[in-house]
Scaffold this active site. Structure first.
Site, mmCIF file in Angstrom:
data_model
loop_
_atom_site.group_PDB
_atom_site.id
_atom_site.type_symbol
_atom_site.label_atom_id
_atom_site.label_comp_id
_atom_site.label_asym_id
_atom_site.label_seq_id
_atom_site.Cartn_x
_atom_site.Cartn_y
_atom_site.Cartn_z
ATOM 1 C CG ASP A 1 -0.273 -0.257 2.590
ATOM 2 O OD1 ASP A 1 -0.314 1.437 3.119
ATOM 3 O OD2 ASP A 1 0.944 -0.944 3.158
ATOM 4 C CB SER A 2 1.108 4.180 0.633
ATOM 5 O OG SER A 2 1.352 5.277 0.509
ATOM 6 C CB ALA A 3 5.695 3.894 -0.150
ATOM 7 C CB VAL B 1 -3.334 -1.152 -1.721
ATOM 8 C CG1 VAL B 1 -4.339 -0.187 -0.532
ATOM 9 C CG2 VAL B 1 -3.791 -2.768 -1.408
#
Length: 304
Positions: free
Chosen positions: A144-146, A171
């Protein structure tokens, strides 16, 4: 722009967050006992710290599929302990081994440290060079994200590896570090939890003076997006990263890949971490879990 009522409640109840607190939002929410179907053990893979989640009851003489997960936190925060409940929920009651990677963090360890750690773990797992009873032909990569950025980059870097990933779950991934002026950044850059200023700070800490168009940083700039593992995207509408997430999903689809995208309207970045407090977070986790089950366990996945 209308926020989901739950997202508005979270936003209204949050104190002014420091940069470090921004990274850990929602990651200490307790998880229900039903999600304790796996035993956790910390160890090393290729010299990189990881947390391994194995089903409490392992089938005899059977190699299990695996999920490699990369946490978010702007490449400069987070760890497997903070997403323990999230990872458990994605493999709950499934015969899947989960591997949560504790990659090195910026600013002490800027790019390419996280990239190198991630690549070392993924290559070792796909090569069957661990002591885990896993099937390297049935491995998914996610984040998720990074962490979604790292997962996307790993799917690209190892697409020619034999075997390669069976699936990727992205994500709200960071896919284009060169553009912090997209429509999503303009619309949601302030007042929607993850700010444009915070995102720019994370990019600066991680990438430094490196070329932001390097596909190892910005997977959207890869010269060839064909032949990648089927992808599942989960996005939040009210997120500075929403535009680039949609764009990367469209680019993968245009290159001939299988893509499934679920966007949660009115939701904020990092909503997936609010498992016990958000109906959307629980729905998103169930969706991801179902996608993993279909890709790694179902009869159809064996025939692929």
């Amino acid at each position: 722009m209308f926020l989901h009522p739950e997202a508005q409640f979270y936003l209204d109840s949050l104190p002014a967050l420091s940069p470090q607190e921004e990274l850990t939002f929602g990651k200490d929410i307790p998880q229900p006992a039903a999600e304790q179907s796996h035993l956790a053990k910390d160890q090393l893979i290729a010299g990189v710290p990881v947390r391994i989640y194995s089903p409490r009851t392992l089938p005899e003489n059977e190699l299990l599929p695996a999920l490699i997960y990369f946490h978010g936190g702007g490449w400069s925060g987070g760890n497997p302990a903070m997403i323990d409940g999230l990872v458990r929920s994605l493999v709950s009651d499934l015969d899947i081994i989960a591997i949560s990677v504790d990659y090195r963090l910026a600013p002490e360890h800027p790019f390419p440290a996280a990239f190198e750690d991630s690549l070392a773990v993924c290559r070792t797992v796909l090569s069957g060079e661990t002591d885990l009873a896993l099937d390297p032909t049935r491995v998914a990569v996610a984040g998720d994200s990074a962490g979604g950025n790292l997962a996307a980059v790993m799917a690209q870097q190892l697409k020619s590896h034999s075997p390669t990933f069976a699936h990727q779950v992205l994500v709200y991934p960071v896919s284009n570090l060169t553009d912090t002026n997209s429509p999503s950044y303009q619309k949601f850059g302030e007042g929607y939890y993850l700010t444009a200023a915070a995102m720019q700070r994370y990019i600066d800490q991680y990438a430094g003076t490196h070329d932001l168009a390097d596909p190892r940083l910005s997977p959207a700039f890869a010269s060839d997006l064909s032949g990648l593992a089927p992808a599942t995207f989960v996005l939040a509408e009210c997120d500075v990263l929403a535009h680039e997430g949609r764009a990367y999903a469209q680019a993968l689809l245009g290159a001939g890949n299988s893509v499934t995208l679920a966007e949660f309207m009115g939701q904020l970045h990092a909503f997936l971490n609010l498992g016990t407090l958000s109906t959307d977070a629980r729905a998103a986790r169930r969706f991801i879990r179902a996608q993993l089950e279909a890709a790694l366990i179902s009869e159809e996945s064996y025939k692929a």
